[in-house]
Design a protein around this motif. Structure first.
Motif, short mmCIF file in Angstrom:
data_model
loop_
_atom_site.label_atom_id
_atom_site.label_comp_id
_atom_site.label_asym_id
_atom_site.label_seq_id
_atom_site.Cartn_x
_atom_site.Cartn_y
_atom_site.Cartn_z
N VAL A 3 0.84 -1.20 0.00
CA VAL A 3 0.00 0.00 0.00
C VAL A 3 0.87 1.25 0.00
CG1 VAL A 3 -1.71 1.32 1.29
CG2 VAL A 3 -1.93 -1.17 1.13
N LEU A 44 0.73 4.04 -2.95
CA LEU A 44 0.40 5.44 -2.69
C LEU A 44 1.53 6.36 -3.17
CD1 LEU A 44 -1.15 5.16 0.90
CD2 LEU A 44 -2.36 5.68 -1.24
N ALA A 46 -2.53 3.04 -6.41
CA ALA A 46 -3.46 2.88 -5.29
C ALA A 46 -4.79 2.28 -5.73
CB ALA A 46 -3.69 4.23 -4.61
N THR A 70 -7.54 2.33 1.73
CA THR A 70 -6.88 2.97 0.58
C THR A 70 -7.88 3.84 -0.19
OG1 THR A 70 -5.44 1.03 0.40
CG2 THR A 70 -5.46 2.57 -1.45
#
Length: 267
Positions: A49, A53, A223, A242
């Motif tokens: 994650v 991002l 993402a 997310t």
């Protein structure tokens, strides 16, 4: 318009927005914080994650910067100059709004694929891999978000006209001085709103990016692609968290611009 009809129309409009936007988004927020901050913090600790991002922010930054430069340039070209093919160019700008992003991704794949693409093999021989790499993802994002800057700036340029620009040039100002001191201040809020919309669109792009990125976990996964993977892998908490981060970033941009905008321009 009668009062009952007015209230009926307001109720229908509010209901439409609530069921289409507010309710679904509120459910994302609810699921993200259903156990406090645990879901959100666990997602932020996930290296996949984090990488997604970071990659999303990088791609969005370059896409917005490129669209800002070319968007303002094309806007000035369309409003201030006459040239053959002007209507064709104006129509082509709206293509990203009418064509599926998946089609865009596939088109880029056919052109820049390293094995069978038109330009891909030559570019890779010279050390530049476009598809399944950041350049292709940036190109796909630029394509889908480009009209958002242009369609904000063009109406403002048309409205203000070119009287002040012509006056500045008659007093000896060159093109650069005229743009920085006359044109840019006049269109600054249109540019800002175009950038904000372009940023929100770039952060949320899915279809085109999925095609050109290859969706390699930890490498070319943005993402939005992480949301899909986590949800399909029954890691709904990470998917919700997310999604919440992406939505929050877009909403914050719009809120900040609304707060900074001069009051006289909001009346």
């Amino acid at each position: 318009m009668s009062t009952p009809l007015k209230w009926t129309l307001r109720f229908i409009a509010l209901g439409y927005v609530f069921f289409l936007v507010a309710w679904p988004v509120s459910l994302i927020v609810k699921e993200t914080f259903s156990d406090g901050l645990t879901t959100l913090t666990d997602a932020l600790k996930d290296p996949y994650v984090q990488n997604a991002l970071s990659l999303t922010a990088e791609i969005a930054f370059w896409a917005v910067l490129i669209n800002l430069v070319f968007g303002v340039t094309i806007s000035i070209l369309l409003v201030r100059f006459e040239f053959p093919g002007k209507r064709v160019l104006s129509a082509l700008i709206d293509v990203p709004l009418s064509v599926s992003p998946v089609v865009v991704g596939l088109a880029l794949l056919l052109v820049y694929n390293g094995r069978t693409g038109w330009f891909g093999p030559t570019l890779e021989e010279n050390g530049l891999q476009v598809i399944f790499n950041s350049p292709g993802m940036i190109m796909a994002t630029c394509f889908v978000a480009l009209p958002l800057v242009i369609r904000e700036v063009v109406p403002v340029l048309t409205e203000i006209g070119d009287d002040q620009e012509q006056a500045a040039k008659s007093l000896g100002a060159n093109g650069r001085q005229t743009f920085l001191r006359i044109t840019l201040p006049s269109i600054k809020w249109a540019v800002v709103y175009g950038v904000v919309l372009s940023l929100a669109r770039s952060l949320g792009e899915f279809g085109a990016v999925k095609i050109v990125s290859g969706n390699f976990t930890g490498e070319t996964q943005t993402a939005t692609l992480v949301v899909e993977q986590k949800y399909q892998n029954f890691e709904q908490g990470a998917a919700y968290a997310t999604s919440f981060i992406l939505a929050t970033a877009s909403v914050l941009c719009i809120v900040v611009v609304s707060l900074l905008r001069p009051k006289e321009e909001t009346s």
